[in-house]
Design a protein around this motif. Sequence first.
Motif, PDB file in Angstrom:
ATOM      1  N   ALA A  69      -5.962  93.710  -5.343  1.00 17.46           N
ATOM      2  CA  ALA A  69      -6.297  93.504  -6.752  1.00 17.46           C
ATOM      3  C   ALA A  69      -5.268  94.177  -7.652  1.00 17.46           C
ATOM      4  N   ILE A  70      -4.801  95.351  -7.260  1.00 14.90           N
ATOM      5  CA  ILE A  70      -3.766  96.043  -8.037  1.00 14.90           C
ATOM      6  C   ILE A  70      -2.472  95.239  -8.014  1.00 14.90           C
ATOM      7  N   VAL A  71      -2.089  94.755  -6.833  1.00 14.02           N
ATOM      8  CA  VAL A  71      -0.870  93.955  -6.720  1.00 14.02           C
ATOM      9  C   VAL A  71      -0.992  92.684  -7.558  1.00 14.02           C
ATOM     10  N   GLY A  72      -2.144  92.041  -7.522  1.00 15.25           N
ATOM     11  CA  GLY A  72      -2.362  90.845  -8.333  1.00 15.25           C
ATOM     12  C   GLY A  72      -2.286  91.141  -9.821  1.00 15.25           C
ATOM     13  N   ALA A  73      -2.835  92.281 -10.243  1.00 23.23           N
ATOM     14  CA  ALA A  73      -2.787  92.663 -11.651  1.00 23.23           C
ATOM     15  C   ALA A  73      -1.354  92.967 -12.088  1.00 23.23           C
ATOM     16  N   VAL A  74      -0.579  93.615 -11.220  1.00 21.80           N
ATOM     17  CA  VAL A  74       0.832  93.871 -11.522  1.00 21.80           C
ATOM     18  C   VAL A  74       1.569  92.547 -11.652  1.00 21.80           C
ATOM     19  N   LEU A  75       1.261  91.598 -10.783  1.00 24.23           N
ATOM     20  CA  LEU A  75       1.880  90.270 -10.859  1.00 24.23           C
ATOM     21  C   LEU A  75       1.541  89.579 -12.176  1.00 24.23           C
ATOM     22  N   ILE A  76       0.297  89.681 -12.608  1.00 27.54           N
ATOM     23  CA  ILE A  76      -0.104  89.087 -13.887  1.00 27.54           C
ATOM     24  C   ILE A  76       0.655  89.740 -15.040  1.00 27.54           C
TER      25      ILE A  76
END
Length: 87
Positions: A69-76
Amino acid sequence: MLADYGWLAWIVIGFLAGGIAKFLMPGKDPGGCVVTILLGIGGAMVAGFLGRALGWYREPTDGAGFLAAIVGAVLILFVYRLVLKRR
């Protein structure tokens, strides 16, 4: 992972994941707590979608974990800043 918990867990985990993502990518981003929560929840959804597309999750009900979820948020955040830079 998030699907196993109630809506309160979505909010708490979303806030934590979004907050860590904003900490890892400092800069001027809009929003306060609500945007941070939505960023974390969106990050979990993006990570779950990408994980299923890449075959990392075997079951259709498997979801992204906290780190994903953190990696996805950084991607966003990264994509958001790319789009903002072009304006």
